[in-house]
Motif scaffolding. Structure first.
Motif, mmCIF file in Angstrom:
data_model
loop_
_atom_site.group_PDB
_atom_site.id
_atom_site.type_symbol
_atom_site.label_atom_id
_atom_site.label_comp_id
_atom_site.label_asym_id
_atom_site.label_seq_id
_atom_site.Cartn_x
_atom_site.Cartn_y
_atom_site.Cartn_z
ATOM 1 N N LEU A 9 0.817 -1.190 0.000
ATOM 2 C CA LEU A 9 0.000 0.000 0.000
ATOM 3 C C LEU A 9 0.852 1.241 0.000
ATOM 4 O O LEU A 9 0.453 2.281 -0.475
ATOM 5 N N ALA A 10 1.996 1.154 0.534
ATOM 6 C CA ALA A 10 2.828 2.325 0.604
ATOM 7 C C ALA A 10 3.264 2.806 -0.743
ATOM 8 O O ALA A 10 3.720 3.913 -0.884
ATOM 9 N N ALA A 11 3.134 2.000 -1.761
ATOM 10 C CA ALA A 11 3.515 2.458 -3.086
ATOM 11 C C ALA A 11 2.723 3.676 -3.434
ATOM 12 O O ALA A 11 3.222 4.623 -4.022
ATOM 13 N N ASN A 28 -8.226 2.991 4.101
ATOM 14 C CA ASN A 28 -8.420 1.639 4.618
ATOM 15 C C ASN A 28 -8.299 0.620 3.492
ATOM 16 O O ASN A 28 -8.859 0.815 2.409
ATOM 17 N N VAL A 29 -7.598 -0.483 3.752
ATOM 18 C CA VAL A 29 -7.455 -1.551 2.770
ATOM 19 C C VAL A 29 -8.824 -2.158 2.475
ATOM 20 O O VAL A 29 -9.636 -2.360 3.376
ATOM 21 N N ASP A 30 -9.090 -2.399 1.200
ATOM 22 C CA ASP A 30 -10.320 -3.072 0.764
ATOM 23 C C ASP A 30 -10.049 -4.583 0.769
ATOM 24 O O ASP A 30 -9.369 -5.094 -0.116
ATOM 25 N N PRO A 31 -10.564 -5.322 1.775
ATOM 26 C CA PRO A 31 -10.248 -6.747 1.873
ATOM 27 C C PRO A 31 -10.820 -7.578 0.734
ATOM 28 O O PRO A 31 -10.312 -8.664 0.438
ATOM 29 N N GLY A 32 -11.871 -7.087 0.080
ATOM 30 C CA GLY A 32 -12.495 -7.836 -0.999
ATOM 31 C C GLY A 32 -11.719 -7.796 -2.296
ATOM 32 O O GLY A 32 -11.991 -8.587 -3.207
ATOM 33 N N HIS A 33 -10.748 -6.878 -2.399
ATOM 34 C CA HIS A 33 -9.989 -6.734 -3.639
ATOM 35 C C HIS A 33 -8.493 -6.647 -3.371
ATOM 36 O O HIS A 33 -7.762 -5.954 -4.082
ATOM 37 N N TYR A 49 0.774 -23.034 -6.375
ATOM 38 C CA TYR A 49 0.418 -21.671 -5.998
ATOM 39 C C TYR A 49 -0.410 -21.672 -4.721
ATOM 40 O O TYR A 49 -1.101 -22.642 -4.404
ATOM 41 N N GLY A 50 -0.342 -20.564 -4.019
ATOM 42 C CA GLY A 50 -1.195 -20.331 -2.860
ATOM 43 C C GLY A 50 -1.609 -18.874 -2.839
ATOM 44 O O GLY A 50 -0.993 -18.028 -3.505
ATOM 45 N N MET A 51 -2.663 -18.575 -2.096
ATOM 46 C CA MET A 51 -3.153 -17.202 -2.016
ATOM 47 C C MET A 51 -3.610 -16.903 -0.595
ATOM 48 O O MET A 51 -4.209 -17.752 0.061
ATOM 49 N N PHE A 52 -3.323 -15.689 -0.133
ATOM 50 C CA PHE A 52 -3.835 -15.190 1.132
ATOM 51 C C PHE A 52 -4.769 -14.019 0.863
ATOM 52 O O PHE A 52 -4.596 -13.272 -0.096
ATOM 53 N N SER A 53 -5.758 -13.840 1.741
ATOM 54 C CA SER A 53 -6.675 -12.698 1.635
ATOM 55 C C SER A 53 -7.082 -12.293 3.051
ATOM 56 O O SER A 53 -6.403 -12.611 4.010
ATOM 57 N N GLY A 54 -8.204 -11.588 3.170
ATOM 58 C CA GLY A 54 -8.705 -11.212 4.489
ATOM 59 C C GLY A 54 -7.923 -10.097 5.153
ATOM 60 O O GLY A 54 -7.798 -10.049 6.373
ATOM 61 N N PHE A 55 -7.409 -9.153 4.363
ATOM 62 C CA PHE A 55 -6.550 -8.096 4.886
ATOM 63 C C PHE A 55 -7.293 -7.098 5.765
ATOM 64 O O PHE A 55 -8.434 -6.723 5.506
ATOM 65 N N GLU A 56 -6.590 -6.604 6.768
ATOM 66 C CA GLU A 56 -6.934 -5.376 7.482
ATOM 67 C C GLU A 56 -5.722 -4.484 7.335
ATOM 68 O O GLU A 56 -4.588 -4.964 7.367
ATOM 69 N N GLY A 57 -5.939 -3.204 7.167
ATOM 70 C CA GLY A 57 -4.770 -2.349 7.054
ATOM 71 C C GLY A 57 -5.123 -0.899 6.844
ATOM 72 O O GLY A 57 -6.259 -0.559 6.522
ATOM 73 N N VAL A 58 -4.118 -0.062 7.053
ATOM 74 C CA VAL A 58 -4.282 1.386 6.971
ATOM 75 C C VAL A 58 -3.069 1.983 6.275
ATOM 76 O O VAL A 58 -1.936 1.585 6.543
ATOM 77 N N ASP A 68 7.221 10.311 4.018
ATOM 78 C CA ASP A 68 6.823 10.401 5.430
ATOM 79 C C ASP A 68 5.515 9.677 5.700
ATOM 80 O O ASP A 68 5.014 9.705 6.825
ATOM 81 N N SER A 69 4.948 9.055 4.684
ATOM 82 C CA SER A 69 3.701 8.306 4.849
ATOM 83 C C SER A 69 3.990 6.981 5.546
ATOM 84 O O SER A 69 5.147 6.630 5.792
ATOM 85 N N SER A 70 2.931 6.253 5.860
ATOM 86 C CA SER A 70 3.125 4.953 6.516
ATOM 87 C C SER A 70 2.043 3.984 6.076
ATOM 88 O O SER A 70 0.976 4.390 5.612
ATOM 89 N N VAL A 71 2.332 2.699 6.254
ATOM 90 C CA VAL A 71 1.362 1.666 5.913
ATOM 91 C C VAL A 71 1.525 0.494 6.877
ATOM 92 O O VAL A 71 2.644 0.133 7.240
ATOM 93 N N GLU A 72 0.408 -0.036 7.327
ATOM 94 C CA GLU A 72 0.408 -1.222 8.195
ATOM 95 C C GLU A 72 -0.695 -2.157 7.713
ATOM 96 O O GLU A 72 -1.798 -1.706 7.429
ATOM 97 N N VAL A 73 -0.382 -3.453 7.635
ATOM 98 C CA VAL A 73 -1.372 -4.422 7.160
ATOM 99 C C VAL A 73 -1.212 -5.737 7.911
ATOM 100 O O VAL A 73 -0.112 -6.098 8.319
ATOM 101 N N SER A 74 -2.315 -6.465 8.057
ATOM 102 C CA SER A 74 -2.259 -7.814 8.619
ATOM 103 C C SER A 74 -3.307 -8.683 7.947
ATOM 104 O O SER A 74 -4.269 -8.182 7.368
ATOM 105 N N PHE A 75 -3.092 -10.001 8.012
ATOM 106 C CA PHE A 75 -4.102 -10.946 7.534
ATOM 107 C C PHE A 75 -3.918 -12.257 8.277
ATOM 108 O O PHE A 75 -2.804 -12.609 8.689
ATOM 109 N N PRO A 76 -4.990 -13.009 8.465
ATOM 110 C CA PRO A 76 -4.892 -14.290 9.159
ATOM 111 C C PRO A 76 -4.270 -15.363 8.268
ATOM 112 O O PRO A 76 -4.601 -15.478 7.090
ATOM 113 N N VAL A 77 -3.384 -16.164 8.856
ATOM 114 C CA VAL A 77 -2.794 -17.290 8.132
ATOM 115 C C VAL A 77 -3.891 -18.234 7.643
ATOM 116 O O VAL A 77 -3.776 -18.842 6.571
#
Length: 193
Positions: A9-11, A28-33, A49-58, A68-77
């Motif tokens: 997201l920081a890009a 806010n991260v859009d978890p659906g996309h 191949y494998g895929m992860f989803s279900g993100f939360e992030g800002v 000087d911006s910032s980004v934080e994200v998490s998702f469940p294994v």
């Protein structure tokens, strides 16, 4: 609730081209996309191949000073998709992700280096399988502008990196199953209400 990173997201932070704001704006991260796709070579016979989803992030984006911006994200294994239940079940055990103990993957940016009009290198701390290491994401801002359905500012980006899985305690049967794992992250995020 975890709100740590999300690779990429920081890009947008680094190359966002929307009108300037007086201060950082929260997205806010859009978890659906938003998804992470990875691949690995299996004994030389195939690529899996494998895929992860279900993100939360800002993303807190400062258009006047993107670095000087910032980004934080998490998702469940547990959001891992492998396409084969037995493989998923094995990946959740202590042989790999130890998902009962290490429930989430997190990323928190530590620096952003602008490399082009729509590209940046985002460095951050990735915590995976209980191990935290610095990683660099080669990031491209795909688009920034008003979302046609949400009717508010939106950003989309793609980031890539290669992880060495044994560095995160995930090295079972390496190098027969490849230790280097290419990762592609696609993220969307919308301006917080």
């Amino acid at each position: 609730m975890n709100r740590p990173l999300s690779f990429a997201l920081a890009a947008a932070l680094a190359a966002f081209t929307a009108p300037a704001f007086a201060e950082a704006v929260k997205y806010n991260v859009d978890p659906g996309h938003s998804q992470i796709v990875f691949s690995y070579n299996h004994l030389g016979f195939s690529t899996n191949y494998g895929m992860f989803s279900g993100f939360e992030g800002v993303v807190n984006f400062d258009a006047d000073a993107p670095a000087d911006s910032s980004v934080e994200v998490s998702f469940p294994v547990s959001t891992l998709i492998t396409g084969f239940q037995a493989r998923y079940d094995h990946f959740m055990t202590a042989d790999f992700f130890n998902a009962e103990v290490n429930k989430d993957v997190t990323f928190k940016s530590t620096s952003i280096e602008v490399t082009g009009e729509k590209t940046a290198k985002i460095t951050g701390d990735l915590t995976l399988n209980g191990v935290t290491k610095a990683v660099v994401l080669d990031t491209v801002l795909n688009q920034a502008g008003e979302h046609p359905m949400e009717k508010k500012p939106w950003i989309g980006l793609t980031a890539t990196t290669t992880l060495i899985r044994s560095e995160f305690g995930l090295g079972m049967v390496a190098p027969f199953v490849s230790d280097e794992v290419p990762v592609t992250i696609n993220l969307e995020a919308g301006k917080a209400d």
